[in-house]
Design a protein around this motif. Sequence first.
Motif, mmCIF file in Angstrom:
data_model
loop_
_atom_site.group_PDB
_atom_site.id
_atom_site.type_symbol
_atom_site.label_atom_id
_atom_site.label_comp_id
_atom_site.label_asym_id
_atom_site.label_seq_id
_atom_site.Cartn_x
_atom_site.Cartn_y
_atom_site.Cartn_z
ATOM 1 N N ASP A 1 0.829 -1.197 0.000
ATOM 2 C CA ASP A 1 0.000 0.000 0.000
ATOM 3 C C ASP A 1 0.869 1.255 0.000
ATOM 4 O O ASP A 1 0.596 2.210 -0.736
ATOM 5 N N LYS B 1 -3.997 0.171 -6.149
ATOM 6 C CA LYS B 1 -4.218 0.354 -4.714
ATOM 7 C C LYS B 1 -5.474 -0.378 -4.255
ATOM 8 O O LYS B 1 -5.486 -1.034 -3.218
ATOM 9 N N LYS B 2 -6.515 -0.267 -5.075
ATOM 10 C CA LYS B 2 -7.775 -0.942 -4.763
ATOM 11 C C LYS B 2 -7.552 -2.459 -4.745
ATOM 12 O O LYS B 2 -8.030 -3.159 -3.850
ATOM 13 N N ASN C 1 -4.893 -4.151 -4.075
ATOM 14 C CA ASN C 1 -4.182 -4.565 -2.862
ATOM 15 C C ASN C 1 -5.145 -4.645 -1.681
ATOM 16 O O ASN C 1 -5.114 -5.601 -0.900
ATOM 17 N N LEU C 2 -6.035 -3.666 -1.583
ATOM 18 C CA LEU C 2 -7.000 -3.656 -0.477
ATOM 19 C C LEU C 2 -7.961 -4.841 -0.570
ATOM 20 O O LEU C 2 -8.288 -5.473 0.437
ATOM 21 N N ALA D 1 -6.230 -7.914 0.565
ATOM 22 C CA ALA D 1 -6.007 -7.856 2.011
ATOM 23 C C ALA D 1 -7.293 -8.200 2.757
ATOM 24 O O ALA D 1 -7.282 -8.940 3.740
ATOM 25 N N LEU D 2 -8.405 -7.674 2.247
ATOM 26 C CA LEU D 2 -9.700 -7.961 2.854
ATOM 27 C C LEU D 2 -9.990 -9.465 2.796
ATOM 28 O O LEU D 2 -10.419 -10.072 3.787
#
Lengths: 102, 286
Positions: free
Chosen positions: A92, B30-31, B33-34, B37-38
């Motif tokens: 990130d 970026k989205k 990666n999130l 991760a979620l």
Amino acid sequence: MNQFIEFISQNLELLYILILAIFIGVELIKNVPTVLHTPLMSGANALSGVVIVGAIIVMLQADPEDYLALALGFVAVVLGIINVVGGFAVTDRMLQMFKKKK
Amino acid sequence: MSIYLSIIYLIATVTFIVGLKNLGHPATAKKGNLISALGMGIAIIGTIALNEHKVPTIIYALIGAAIVVGGIIGWVIAMKVEMTKMPELVSLFNGFGGASALLIGLVEFNKNIGVPEADKASVAIISTIVSAIIIGSITFTGSLVAWAKLNGSMKDLRLPKYNLINNALFVVLVAFASYIVVMNSDSSLLIYALLVASLIYGYLFVAPIGGADMPVVISLLNSLTGIAAAITGILYGNMVMLVGGILVGSAGLILTFAMCKAMNRSLASVIFGAFGGSDAAAGSAS
């Protein structure tokens, strides 16, 4: 040999999934711009932390008296979660740096 | 396994694929990666919360403690690291993932020790355990060496005829592992010997490679960690580990080739050439 044939026949679905997943992985990464190589490496690294699920299973299945298994499992969970949390967090931050550059 | 847990694993697997896909485009990275991760988060929470084994509270407490401690360590390191030091940190994290896989392999191997012949794990299971130990160990020490090199705290080490030594050691490793599998040995001495040999191989594998080639090596080791995770996934019949691991394995390998190509190098010249780092710098200067 027979054992291997038996293993294959018992896990045929697993093998299908395995092979299809290989192709998905290849297709996903093909033609990725060079600037994204490092963040992608970092993101993939965070994903490989999925091994933590196995580490948790080790602890859940361990005999409460089996201190060696518990200790090894504990270390495995700690290392695995460092990989996961650190990996996603660092990815990130890398991507944040990208936005500023633009 | 509870059907709810299976559904959670299915969702997590999809998030991994969507996440990786998004990571490949600058606008959505970026989205992506999130999202991954979620997915990882729900897979971890689901594994603990929907567990059907009868487990004493103390073990839940231990798992929780391990996650909190490791999570804080990982978060703090990731937040504090300087931008320029990120690649080496990725390598360090990757080494931890490999170590995690090898520890899982060790515990599973121990379960087979002293068990009567009839109850022993099958050859297929023993091979997955042994491969998890070997690959996990190689990525562990290999990643630590890569980390140390990018750190500047380790110089290139080139034994005379290092290619020969490394390849010979690799053959010995495979032969040794096959012996353990075929004999269905339950000797802890043998498995620790294999562990040590794999750790040494991981060290020797990366030690001669120059610093400039390290990103490629890290990507390769990362791919190997994914494979180790997938192998442990097979061991537990766990889909999210299997698919997640294989995705990283294949995507990581393709990424490794892409990185080589971007540097105008072949993978073979990176691994066997030991030509990067100081030599390459000297070459371009002259």
